[in-house]
Design a protein around this motif. Sequence first.
Motif, PDB file in Angstrom:
ATOM      1  N   ALA A   1       0.837  -1.201   0.000  1.00 35.61           N
ATOM      2  CA  ALA A   1       0.000   0.000   0.000  1.00 35.61           C
ATOM      3  C   ALA A   1       0.877   1.259   0.000  1.00 35.61           C
ATOM      4  N   GLU A   2       1.927   1.246   0.807  1.00 37.23           N
ATOM      5  CA  GLU A   2       2.838   2.395   0.842  1.00 37.23           C
ATOM      6  C   GLU A   2       3.528   2.582  -0.502  1.00 37.23           C
ATOM      7  N   LEU A   3       4.001   1.483  -1.091  1.00 40.35           N
ATOM      8  CA  LEU A   3       4.671   1.571  -2.390  1.00 40.35           C
ATOM      9  C   LEU A   3       3.699   2.041  -3.472  1.00 40.35           C
ATOM     10  N   SER A   4       2.488   1.561  -3.427  1.00 43.76           N
ATOM     11  CA  SER A   4       1.482   1.963  -4.401  1.00 43.76           C
ATOM     12  C   SER A   4       1.209   3.467  -4.292  1.00 43.76           C
ATOM     13  N   SER A   5       1.126   3.955  -3.072  1.00 45.64           N
ATOM     14  CA  SER A   5       0.918   5.380  -2.841  1.00 45.64           C
ATOM     15  C   SER A   5       2.095   6.190  -3.379  1.00 45.64           C
ATOM     16  N   LYS A   6       3.303   5.711  -3.123  1.00 40.81           N
ATOM     17  CA  LYS A   6       4.495   6.409  -3.617  1.00 40.81           C
ATOM     18  C   LYS A   6       4.552   6.387  -5.135  1.00 40.81           C
ATOM     19  N   VAL A   7       4.154   5.278  -5.746  1.00 42.13           N
ATOM     20  CA  VAL A   7       4.137   5.184  -7.207  1.00 42.13           C
ATOM     21  C   VAL A   7       3.152   6.203  -7.779  1.00 42.13           C
ATOM     22  N   ARG A   8       1.975   6.328  -7.148  1.00 43.06           N
ATOM     23  CA  ARG A   8       0.996   7.311  -7.613  1.00 43.06           C
ATOM     24  C   ARG A   8       1.552   8.729  -7.505  1.00 43.06           C
ATOM     25  N   LEU A   9       2.211   9.021  -6.383  1.00 45.50           N
ATOM     26  CA  LEU A   9       2.807  10.347  -6.204  1.00 45.50           C
ATOM     27  C   LEU A   9       3.888  10.610  -7.245  1.00 45.50           C
ATOM     28  N   LEU A  10       4.743   9.619  -7.470  1.00 45.07           N
ATOM     29  CA  LEU A  10       5.814   9.778  -8.455  1.00 45.07           C
ATOM     30  C   LEU A  10       5.248   9.919  -9.857  1.00 45.07           C
ATOM     31  N   SER A  11       4.209   9.180 -10.155  1.00 44.93           N
ATOM     32  CA  SER A  11       3.573   9.270 -11.470  1.00 44.93           C
ATOM     33  C   SER A  11       2.996  10.674 -11.679  1.00 44.93           C
ATOM     34  N   SER A  12       2.360  11.188 -10.657  1.00 42.44           N
ATOM     35  CA  SER A  12       1.798  12.532 -10.723  1.00 42.44           C
ATOM     36  C   SER A  12       2.907  13.569 -10.908  1.00 42.44           C
ATOM     37  N   GLU A  13       3.969  13.427 -10.144  1.00 40.83           N
ATOM     38  CA  GLU A  13       5.112  14.343 -10.262  1.00 40.83           C
ATOM     39  C   GLU A  13       5.753  14.227 -11.643  1.00 40.83           C
ATOM     40  N   ASN A  14       5.852  13.009 -12.150  1.00 44.11           N
ATOM     41  CA  ASN A  14       6.409  12.783 -13.485  1.00 44.11           C
ATOM     42  C   ASN A  14       5.563  13.491 -14.543  1.00 44.11           C
ATOM     43  N   SER A  15       4.263  13.377 -14.438  1.00 46.39           N
ATOM     44  CA  SER A  15       3.371  14.045 -15.391  1.00 46.39           C
ATOM     45  C   SER A  15       3.544  15.558 -15.317  1.00 46.39           C
ATOM     46  N   ARG A  16       3.638  16.087 -14.105  1.00 45.43           N
ATOM     47  CA  ARG A  16       3.820  17.527 -13.922  1.00 45.43           C
ATOM     48  C   ARG A  16       5.125  17.980 -14.567  1.00 45.43           C
ATOM     49  N   LEU A  17       6.191  17.208 -14.329  1.00 50.03           N
ATOM     50  CA  LEU A  17       7.496  17.568 -14.886  1.00 50.03           C
ATOM     51  C   LEU A  17       7.517  17.449 -16.412  1.00 50.03           C
ATOM     52  N   LEU A  18       6.841  16.438 -16.947  1.00 54.07           N
ATOM     53  CA  LEU A  18       6.753  16.313 -18.407  1.00 54.07           C
ATOM     54  C   LEU A  18       6.026  17.511 -19.007  1.00 54.07           C
ATOM     55  N   GLY A  19       4.989  17.966 -18.331  1.00 49.20           N
ATOM     56  CA  GLY A  19       4.277  19.164 -18.783  1.00 49.20           C
ATOM     57  C   GLY A  19       5.199  20.373 -18.786  1.00 49.20           C
ATOM     58  N   LYS A  20       5.997  20.488 -17.736  1.00 43.13           N
ATOM     59  CA  LYS A  20       6.947  21.598 -17.640  1.00 43.13           C
ATOM     60  C   LYS A  20       7.999  21.501 -18.749  1.00 43.13           C
ATOM     61  N   VAL A  21       8.494  20.304 -19.027  1.00 46.31           N
ATOM     62  CA  VAL A  21       9.469  20.108 -20.105  1.00 46.31           C
ATOM     63  C   VAL A  21       8.856  20.525 -21.439  1.00 46.31           C
ATOM     64  N   ASN A  22       7.630  20.106 -21.698  1.00 48.54           N
ATOM     65  CA  ASN A  22       6.954  20.478 -22.953  1.00 48.54           C
ATOM     66  C   ASN A  22       6.808  21.992 -23.060  1.00 48.54           C
TER      67      ASN A  22
END
Length: 95
Positions: free
Chosen positions: A46-67
Amino acid sequence: MTIAITIVNSSLIISLFVIVFGLSKKKNQKVETLEELVDTQDKTEAELSSKVRLLSSENSRLLGKVNELEADRDYWREEAVDLKKSLIRHGAVRG
């Protein structure tokens, strides 16, 4: 003689009961340990799943910033080319 056999049989029955009870107790301890391990694993997942969701969200945000930055770069590159052409046209610089 019958009394001796009865005593031996009683001793054997008691020994068997003690052995079976001991094995049952060990089995219950192992089951409890396994249940604790499963609970720990569930919490970890559950903790890892939560961290994966957070990282995925952060990754999407950063990809948007890169674009966004790439679009800015492309815009300013075009502006620089247009400025250079304009300067060449007006004779301020050589091509």
